[in-house]
Structure formats: C-alpha cells, structure tokens
Design a protein around this motif. Structure first.
Motif, short mmCIF file in Angstrom:
data_model
loop_
_atom_site.label_atom_id
_atom_site.label_comp_id
_atom_site.label_asym_id
_atom_site.label_seq_id
_atom_site.Cartn_x
_atom_site.Cartn_y
_atom_site.Cartn_z
N ILE A 112 0.94 -1.12 0.16
CA ILE A 112 0.14 -0.10 -0.01
C ILE A 112 0.88 1.32 0.00
CG2 ILE A 112 -1.63 1.20 1.48
CD1 ILE A 112 -2.85 -1.43 2.36
N GLU A 113 1.93 1.22 0.95
CA GLU A 113 2.57 2.30 1.13
C GLU A 113 3.43 2.59 -0.16
OE1 GLU A 113 5.29 1.88 4.60
OE2 GLU A 113 6.67 2.72 3.55
N GLU A 114 3.86 1.59 -1.07
CA GLU A 114 4.52 1.88 -2.13
C GLU A 114 3.70 1.85 -3.24
OE1 GLU A 114 7.00 -1.67 -2.09
OE2 GLU A 114 8.42 -1.05 -0.61
N ASN A 115 2.47 2.17 -3.11
CA ASN A 115 1.50 2.53 -4.30
C ASN A 115 1.45 1.26 -5.29
OD1 ASN A 115 -0.06 4.26 -5.32
ND2 ASN A 115 1.34 5.26 -6.86
N VAL A 116 1.58 0.08 -4.86
CA VAL A 116 1.38 -1.16 -5.75
C VAL A 116 -0.19 -1.53 -5.74
CG1 VAL A 116 2.05 -3.58 -6.16
CG2 VAL A 116 3.55 -1.89 -5.22
N GLN A 117 -0.52 -1.92 -6.77
CA GLN A 117 -2.07 -1.92 -7.03
C GLN A 117 -1.90 -3.83 -7.37
OE1 GLN A 117 -4.99 -2.06 -10.66
NE2 GLN A 117 -4.71 -0.06 -9.74
N VAL A 118 -2.52 -4.39 -6.35
CA VAL A 118 -2.68 -5.97 -6.49
C VAL A 118 -3.76 -6.40 -7.37
CG1 VAL A 118 -2.72 -7.83 -4.98
CG2 VAL A 118 -1.57 -6.10 -4.19
N ARG A 119 -3.63 -7.09 -8.04
CA ARG A 119 -4.66 -7.79 -8.98
C ARG A 119 -4.89 -9.32 -8.88
NH1 ARG A 119 -5.97 -4.51 -14.38
NH2 ARG A 119 -5.41 -2.53 -13.81
N LEU A 120 -5.82 -9.96 -9.16
CA LEU A 120 -5.79 -11.51 -9.25
C LEU A 120 -6.27 -11.74 -10.63
CD1 LEU A 120 -6.05 -14.17 -7.87
CD2 LEU A 120 -8.42 -13.55 -7.15
N MET A 121 -5.73 -12.91 -11.35
CA MET A 121 -6.00 -13.18 -12.58
C MET A 121 -6.24 -15.04 -12.37
SD MET A 121 -3.84 -12.55 -16.14
CE MET A 121 -2.55 -13.83 -16.00
N GLY A 122 -7.46 -15.20 -12.82
CA GLY A 122 -7.47 -16.86 -12.75
C GLY A 122 -9.01 -16.77 -12.33
N SER A 123 -9.21 -18.47 -12.19
CA SER A 123 -10.66 -18.73 -11.93
C SER A 123 -10.86 -18.77 -10.42
CB SER A 123 -10.95 -20.34 -12.59
OG SER A 123 -11.84 -20.63 -11.90
N LEU A 124 -12.00 -17.92 -10.17
CA LEU A 124 -12.36 -17.79 -8.85
C LEU A 124 -13.07 -18.96 -8.19
CD1 LEU A 124 -13.69 -14.24 -8.64
CD2 LEU A 124 -11.36 -15.08 -8.62
N GLU A 125 -13.43 -19.91 -9.02
CA GLU A 125 -13.96 -21.25 -8.57
C GLU A 125 -12.93 -22.09 -8.26
OE1 GLU A 125 -15.89 -22.99 -12.25
OE2 GLU A 125 -16.39 -20.96 -12.68
N ASN A 126 -13.45 -22.84 -7.26
CA ASN A 126 -12.06 -23.82 -6.55
C ASN A 126 -11.34 -23.21 -5.57
OD1 ASN A 126 -13.40 -25.54 -8.57
ND2 ASN A 126 -11.61 -25.29 -9.83
N LEU A 127 -10.99 -21.95 -5.55
CA LEU A 127 -10.09 -21.25 -4.50
C LEU A 127 -10.79 -21.29 -3.23
CD1 LEU A 127 -8.68 -18.19 -6.22
CD2 LEU A 127 -7.63 -20.22 -5.79
N PRO A 128 -10.02 -21.69 -2.23
CA PRO A 128 -10.51 -21.71 -0.99
C PRO A 128 -10.98 -20.52 -0.63
CG PRO A 128 -8.62 -23.06 -0.66
CD PRO A 128 -8.69 -22.36 -2.23
N ASP A 129 -12.13 -20.19 0.45
CA ASP A 129 -12.64 -19.17 0.93
C ASP A 129 -11.43 -18.34 1.29
OD1 ASP A 129 -14.92 -19.40 -0.08
OD2 ASP A 129 -15.91 -20.09 1.97
N HIS A 130 -10.30 -18.91 2.15
CA HIS A 130 -9.57 -18.09 2.96
C HIS A 130 -8.47 -17.65 1.91
CE1 HIS A 130 -6.44 -21.50 2.48
NE2 HIS A 130 -7.47 -22.16 2.52
N THR A 131 -8.15 -18.30 0.98
CA THR A 131 -7.34 -17.60 0.03
C THR A 131 -8.07 -16.48 -0.73
OG1 THR A 131 -6.73 -20.07 -0.29
CG2 THR A 131 -5.86 -18.58 -1.95
N LEU A 132 -9.22 -16.42 -1.43
CA LEU A 132 -9.77 -15.69 -1.95
C LEU A 132 -10.16 -14.45 -1.31
CD1 LEU A 132 -11.13 -15.27 -4.82
CD2 LEU A 132 -13.26 -16.29 -3.90
N ARG A 133 -10.45 -14.48 -0.03
CA ARG A 133 -10.49 -13.34 0.91
C ARG A 133 -9.32 -12.53 1.20
NH1 ARG A 133 -11.63 -15.63 5.93
NH2 ARG A 133 -13.24 -16.83 5.12
N ALA A 134 -8.04 -13.23 1.44
CA ALA A 134 -6.71 -12.71 1.42
C ALA A 134 -6.61 -11.89 0.29
CB ALA A 134 -5.89 -13.76 1.95
N VAL A 135 -6.64 -12.52 -0.91
CA VAL A 135 -6.27 -11.87 -2.10
C VAL A 135 -7.32 -10.57 -2.50
CG1 VAL A 135 -5.78 -11.93 -4.50
CG2 VAL A 135 -5.52 -13.94 -3.21
#
Ligand code: IPE
Ligand code: IPE
Ligand code: MG
Length: 257
Positions: A112-135
């Motif tokens: 956040i401090e370094e002004n980086v924008q995080v993105r996710l590219m992939g299928s959201l299906e099958n990803l465990p909730d905890h993983t998806l929530r973190a990302v």
C-alpha cells in the motif's frame, strides 16, 4: 475502467525514466510476466520437503516486486498456481493456497505504502474461501493505487481463460448484442482476464523448463522470452536485471522488417 486505465497509462508513460539497468538502448519492459518454477527441485536438492521450496520462493517474490517497482515496470504478472496444479498432492496444494495469506499478511502494508496495485487473474471457482478473501482484501485495499500493477495468476490457465472468453462472446451473439462478423482480436482481448493490460513485453521462466505450461498463450504472441536454469528460490535481483538487459538488446519486429 478502460478510461481510467488510459489515464493511468498516460501518467505512467511520463514517469518512466530514461534509467536502464544496462548500457542498452531499449526501454525497460513495461509488462514482465514470470513463470516462477523450480521450488520443488530446490527443496529436493537440499533434502527438504517441497513446501520448503515454496516458502523460500515466496521470499523471492518479495524481492522481485520491490525491484520491479524500483525500475518502474508498469505490470508484473506472476504465475503462482496453474489450473493444472490441482493434480499435486493435497498437502502441497493446501500449502500453496495458504501462501497468498502469508505473503499478504506480511507485505500488504508495504505494498500500500509503495503504491502497488494488487490484482488477481484466474478462476475464482475452486479457490478456498480463505485464499480468495486474502487476495480480494489486498485487491480492494490497493485498487486506487496507480503504481506497479502486481498481477497474481492464481488458479490461472490460458485455455480456461480462452474458453471463458469464447462463451461470453457466444452469449452476446445469441442475445443479438454482437454479430459474428464483428468478432476480431480486439473483441476477444476484451473478454480475456488481461482486458485492460498490455501484453507482456518479456516472459521469464526459471528452472530450465522451456515451455509455457498453459500460461498467457494469446498474450505472449509477440513477447520476448528469457529462460534460465536458476531455480526460483535462487533467483535474485541480479538475475532479473540480466533478463531485462537481455531484453533491451532484442529487436522486436512484430512481423515487419
Ligand atoms: C513452481 O515450483 C511453483 C508452482 C508450480 C506452484 P514447482 O513446485 O513447480 O517446482 P518444481 O518444478 O517441481 O521443481
Ligand atoms: C507452471 O509450473 C505453473 C507455475 C509456475 C505456477 P509447473 O511446474 O506446474 O509446470 P510443468 O508441470 O512443469 O509444465
Ligand atoms: Mg514446476
């Protein structure tokens, strides 16, 4: 979205310095994509379990993100988990699915401090909730940032991506919103997960494997490839600089002369 991206792109273009990492003539690649491979072999060589390699690999991600930001790369796409990686033993998959949380719980404030924008590219299906929530928390917390785009390819597969795009296009045709004749490269690109990103200029793959493993098959059509035998946990900022310096020596012709 597209308008916002154009603005971002224009601003970024101005801020790209004449800095080169080598006495070369070409610019720094704007979009670098990395197939981070060799964690398992690194661990095996050391007599450690495969997950030890993944843990070490995560530290390298950190270093390379910093470096990419420092040299003003616009987009860094990291292949973290493929749609085929579900074939691995459950314990390994479970560990890999915990890594985004571990990484982000340590790194998000700095990103956040370094002004980086995080993105996710992939299928959201099958990803465990905890993983998806973190990302998604990281995506949400950094969405206004206009520095480096850190694009995680997680549960990503290029064939899946293309099938998804084709289905969306077919649905539009069926609904009469689009006619078959007007389907062109631009239309397909708008339906890919990279719709507002330029194609990678440079692809790096570590660990000596010379293949794409279902990674960005469409987007890499005219990218420069750089392969190294170095295993991902041993990959350093210096190797990254080497790849960029090598890129700067390449002549990109795009079919022209
Ligand atoms: C890359 O390292 C990380 C992922 C694919 C998740 P590997 O786990 O593929 O390591 P090797 O190829 O078995 O050495
Ligand atoms: C590609 O590596 C996927 C990631 C780096 C995330 P793999 O290790 O899964 O590729 P293959 O199986 O050797 O082709
Ligand atoms: Mg591998």
């Amino acid at each position: 979205m597209l308008e916002k991206f154009s603005k971002w792109k224009a601003n970024r273009a101005e801020s790209v310095p004449s800095y080169t990492m080598d006495a070369a003539t070409q610019a720094i690649p704007k979009h670098v994509a990395i197939i981070m491979d060799g964690n398992g072999r690194w661990a095996k060589q050391k007599g450690l379990p495969r997950i030890a390699g993944h843990r070490e690999g995560m530290k390298v991600v950190n270093k390379i993100v910093r470096k990419a930001n420092e040299v003003k790369i616009d987009v860094l796409t990291l292949y973290a988990f493929s749609t085929e990686n579900w074939k691995r033993p459950k314990t390994e998959v479970d560990y890999l699915m915990k890594l985004p949380e571990r990484f982000l719980s340590m790194e998000l404030p700095k990103l956040i401090e370094e002004n980086v924008q995080v993105r996710l590219m992939g299928s959201l299906e099958n990803l465990p909730d905890h993983t998806l929530r973190a990302v998604m928390t990281a995506v949400e917390a950094t969405k206004e940032n206009d520095g480096l785009i850190l694009n995680f390819a997680l549960n990503y597969g290029s064939r899946y991506e293309m099938i998804k795009a084709i289905k969306e296009i077919a649905t539009k045709v069926e609904a009469g919103l689009l006619n078959t004749e007007s389907i062109n490269e631009e239309v397909l690109e708008q339906h890919l997960m990279t719709s507002d990103l330029r194609d990678p200029d440079l692809l790096i793959r570590t660990s000596g494997e010379i293949r794409l493993s279902n990674f960005m098959l469409w987007q890499l059509a005219y990218s420069e490839f750089w392969f190294t035998d170095v295993l991902w946990p041993d990959f350093t900022e210096q190797h990254f600089a080497e790849a960029i310096a090598e890129y700067q020596k390449r002549a990109r012709r795009y079919g022209g002369v």
